[in-house]
Design an enzyme around this catalytic site. Structure first.
Site, mmCIF file in Angstrom:
data_model
loop_
_atom_site.group_PDB
_atom_site.id
_atom_site.type_symbol
_atom_site.label_atom_id
_atom_site.label_comp_id
_atom_site.label_asym_id
_atom_site.label_seq_id
_atom_site.Cartn_x
_atom_site.Cartn_y
_atom_site.Cartn_z
ATOM 1 N N ASP A 130 55.921 17.878 -34.685
ATOM 2 C CA ASP A 130 55.908 16.465 -35.080
ATOM 3 C C ASP A 130 57.131 15.793 -34.451
ATOM 4 O OD1 ASP A 130 54.141 15.043 -37.502
ATOM 5 O OD2 ASP A 130 55.968 13.979 -36.953
ATOM 6 N N THR A 139 45.064 7.736 -34.194
ATOM 7 C CA THR A 139 44.404 6.787 -33.279
ATOM 8 C C THR A 139 44.193 5.498 -34.070
ATOM 9 O OG1 THR A 139 42.303 7.821 -33.897
ATOM 10 C CG2 THR A 139 43.204 8.411 -31.769
ATOM 11 N N LYS A 179 31.088 12.230 -34.472
ATOM 12 C CA LYS A 179 32.113 11.882 -35.457
ATOM 13 C C LYS A 179 31.977 10.424 -35.923
ATOM 14 C CE LYS A 179 35.601 11.521 -37.976
ATOM 15 N NZ LYS A 179 36.888 12.000 -38.333
ATOM 16 N N PHE A 209 27.272 10.490 -52.001
ATOM 17 C CA PHE A 209 27.654 9.194 -51.451
ATOM 18 C C PHE A 209 26.735 8.070 -51.881
ATOM 19 C CE2 PHE A 209 31.156 8.599 -48.500
ATOM 20 C CZ PHE A 209 31.765 9.815 -48.690
ATOM 21 N N GLY A 211 30.765 0.953 -55.913
ATOM 22 C CA GLY A 211 32.190 0.777 -56.207
ATOM 23 C C GLY A 211 32.674 -0.567 -55.740
ATOM 24 N N CYS A 240 39.799 6.287 -42.543
ATOM 25 C CA CYS A 240 38.775 6.566 -41.522
ATOM 26 C C CYS A 240 37.617 5.566 -41.479
ATOM 27 C CB CYS A 240 38.193 7.956 -41.748
ATOM 28 S SG CYS A 240 39.377 9.247 -41.378
HETATM 29 C C1 UDX Z 1 36.063 10.268 -44.812
HETATM 30 C C2 UDX Z 1 34.877 11.207 -44.473
HETATM 31 O O1 UDX Z 1 34.191 11.556 -45.676
HETATM 32 C C3 UDX Z 1 35.361 12.441 -43.739
HETATM 33 O O2 UDX Z 1 34.261 13.256 -43.378
HETATM 34 C C4 UDX Z 1 36.102 11.947 -42.488
HETATM 35 O O3 UDX Z 1 36.459 12.942 -41.630
HETATM 36 C C5 UDX Z 1 37.285 11.096 -42.904
HETATM 37 O O4 UDX Z 1 36.782 9.984 -43.627
HETATM 38 P P1 UDX Z 1 37.943 10.111 -46.674
HETATM 39 O O5 UDX Z 1 38.474 8.924 -45.935
HETATM 40 O O6 UDX Z 1 38.916 11.112 -47.174
HETATM 41 O O7 UDX Z 1 36.891 10.922 -45.769
HETATM 42 O O8 UDX Z 1 37.159 9.511 -47.918
HETATM 43 P P2 UDX Z 1 35.719 9.692 -48.607
HETATM 44 O O9 UDX Z 1 35.795 10.693 -49.690
HETATM 45 O O10 UDX Z 1 34.673 9.879 -47.607
HETATM 46 O O11 UDX Z 1 35.584 8.231 -49.280
HETATM 47 C C6 UDX Z 1 35.642 7.037 -48.482
HETATM 48 C C7 UDX Z 1 35.514 5.808 -49.334
HETATM 49 O O12 UDX Z 1 34.210 5.702 -49.879
HETATM 50 C C8 UDX Z 1 36.468 5.745 -50.523
HETATM 51 O O13 UDX Z 1 36.948 4.431 -50.661
HETATM 52 C C9 UDX Z 1 35.593 6.149 -51.692
HETATM 53 O O14 UDX Z 1 36.038 5.679 -52.933
HETATM 54 C C10 UDX Z 1 34.263 5.519 -51.288
HETATM 55 N N1 UDX Z 1 33.094 6.157 -51.908
HETATM 56 C C11 UDX Z 1 32.765 7.441 -51.595
HETATM 57 C C12 UDX Z 1 32.301 5.415 -52.780
HETATM 58 O O15 UDX Z 1 32.586 4.238 -53.052
HETATM 59 N N2 UDX Z 1 31.201 6.011 -53.319
HETATM 60 C C13 UDX Z 1 30.827 7.294 -53.041
HETATM 61 O O16 UDX Z 1 29.782 7.750 -53.557
HETATM 62 C C14 UDX Z 1 31.640 8.041 -52.150
#
Ligand code: UDX
Length: 426
Positions: A31, A87, A200, A245, A249, A256
């Site tokens: 790092d 990135t 991705k 998913f 919300g 991401c």
């Molecule tokens: C995400 C992808 O899931 C992962 O595969 C990728 O590599 C990085 O981005 P992450 O950013 O950690 O992971 O969050 P994730 O758990 O996917 O949730 C993303 C957003 O969606 C959050 O704000 C979460 O609260 C929301 N969410 C998720 C919902 O509102 N409802 C759901 O059912 C699931």
């Protein structure tokens, strides 16, 4: 077992390094931040991530992981160099590749002959070529190996993934990268670099689409008097849709989804395809922040200026301390701009939030609700379900809850005289 250099110790790099060490490889993580390197060398983990402390301690004890300052110090002896640098989003929505290019330029001169450079950072289609050019070495193969790690469960996602994707034009390099994953029980697919990079973006944008769709369905449910929780349960039984998913919300966020969805729209545009649908997905998300803020205003009635609002949850989702692109911040920003007086509590946030200068962050959920007219629940932390509701009822000036995660027990609140509103249900 192989010698792996990991460049960048953010949550992707650290998880990658620690998990490869757990699988038995010899890992050196680099790092540019000396304090971070020192802390990690002492075994201190700067992120909130399940199991990572334990795996790091085990790897350190076994002598399989080291942390060094500067990419060249890690890359000089490696067989594989994983690029795990950020990135960020550029001004035009595209991904900014400057960190990836800089890292590749730095390690190019020191990489041993025949080493493989692996891109784990989320990069636009065509970046494998950019890395090849920045390395300036014809004896080095570049492979794309995108990550699908969720914050909070990154270790388990790495060790038990749904799939491992490897993109390369060089079959021998792809096979060598595949061999690093021996012991990981998952289908492994090898494809060309452009397809791996697109997988991705497409996966993240599809998940974001699913969430925007569900939030749209929640709006329909409110309009027609249906209950979105039952609707998504009924939808999820269809195996083609799946149960994951589908939770409505306050909108989706994190480091991401927003960045990658915008970047894919941009990639499509640059390639001559106007991905209108994806722009709609993004617009729906912004609308969702507005809708939640408007619901709070509606519950307060008349003007929200100077009115006391309590917020539970600031992080973009539960089990992380990450505030990047958090829907909670988007909603509270809108309320703050209209003059609301906000006190917020989040189990993982201690101290003020830069994007919310007017919001007081307090140390417990009761301080947040004291004298408030509406409590808005913005992150799905499990502990919110166990808060003493009698005490909350006694403390609030008006018993009103907007549960933007449909998390709390509606009947328990109604029994205590609360005016309860959720998302997609009354
Ligand atoms: C995400 C992808 O899931 C992962 O595969 C990728 O590599 C990085 O981005 P992450 O950013 O950690 O992971 O969050 P994730 O758990 O996917 O949730 C993303 C957003 O969606 C959050 O704000 C979460 O609260 C929301 N969410 C998720 C919902 O509102 N409802 C759901 O059912 C699931």
């Amino acid at each position: 077992m192989s010698k792996i250099a990991v460049i960048g110790t953010g949550y992707v790099g650290l998880t990658t390094g620690v998990c490869f060490a757990h699988l038995g490889h010899e890992v050196i993580c680099a790092d540019i931040d000396p304090e971070k390197v020192d802390a990690l060398s002492r075994g201190e983990v700067p992120i909130l991530e399940a199991d990572i402390d334990r795996l790091l301690a085990e790897a350190r004890q076994a002598g399989r992981i080291r942390f060094v300052l500067g990419a060249t110090n890690a890359a000089a002896e490696c067989e594989f160099a994983y690029l795990c640098v950020p990135t960020p989003q550029g001004d035009d929505g595209s991904a900014d590749l400057s960190y990836v290019e800089a890292a590749a330029r730095e390690i190019g001169p020191v990489l041993p002959t025949g080493a493989v450079v692996v891109n784990k950072s989320t990069v636009p289609v065509g970046s494998t070529r950019v890395v090849e050019r920045a390395l300036g070495r014809s004896d080095i193969s570049v492979v794309s190996n995108p990550e699908f790690l969720r914050e909070g469960s990154a270790v388990s996602d790495f060790l038990n993934p749904d799939r491992v994707v490897i993109g390369s034009d060089h079959q021998d390099a792809a096979i060598r990268v595949a061999s690093l994953y021996v012991g990981v029980p998952a289908p492994l697919m090898v494809t060309d670099p452009a397809s791996a990079e697109t997988i991705k973006y497409a996966a993240n944008a599809f998940l974001a689409t699913k969430l925007s769709f569900v939030n749209g369905i929640a709006a329909v449910c409110e309009a027609v008097g249906a209950d979105v929780n039952d609707v998504v349960l009924g939808m999820g039984y269809d195996q083609r849709i799946g149960r994951e998913f589908l939770r409505p919300g306050p909108g989706w966020g994190g480091s991401c989804f927003p960045k990658d969805t915008r970047a894919l729209a941009r990639i499509a545009e640059d390639a001559g395809y106007d991905f209108k649908f994806l722009r709609g997905v993004l617009d729906l998300n912004d609308e969702q922040f507005e809708r939640v803020a408007a619901k709070v205003c509606d519950m307060v009635g008349e003007s929200i200026e100077g009115r006391k609002i309590a917020a539970w949850g600031l992080t973009f989702k539960a089990n992380t301390d990450d505030l990047r692109d958090s829907p909670a911040i988007e909603v509270l920003k809108r309320l703050s701009e209209q003059g609301a007086s906000i006190r917020a509590f989040d189990p993982a946030v201690h101290g003020p939030v830069a994007e919310l200068p007017g919001v007081e962050v307090v140390a417990d959920p009761f301080l947040a609700v004291d004298d408030a007219e509406v409590l808005v629940v913005l992150t799905e932390w499990d502990e919110f379900k166990w808060v003493d509701l009698d005490k909350v009822a006694d403390l609030m000036r008006r018993r009103q809850v907007l549960d933007a995660r449909n998390l709390l027990d509606r009947s328990m609140l109604v029994r205590r005289g609360f005016n309860y509103r959720g998302i997609g249900r009354s």
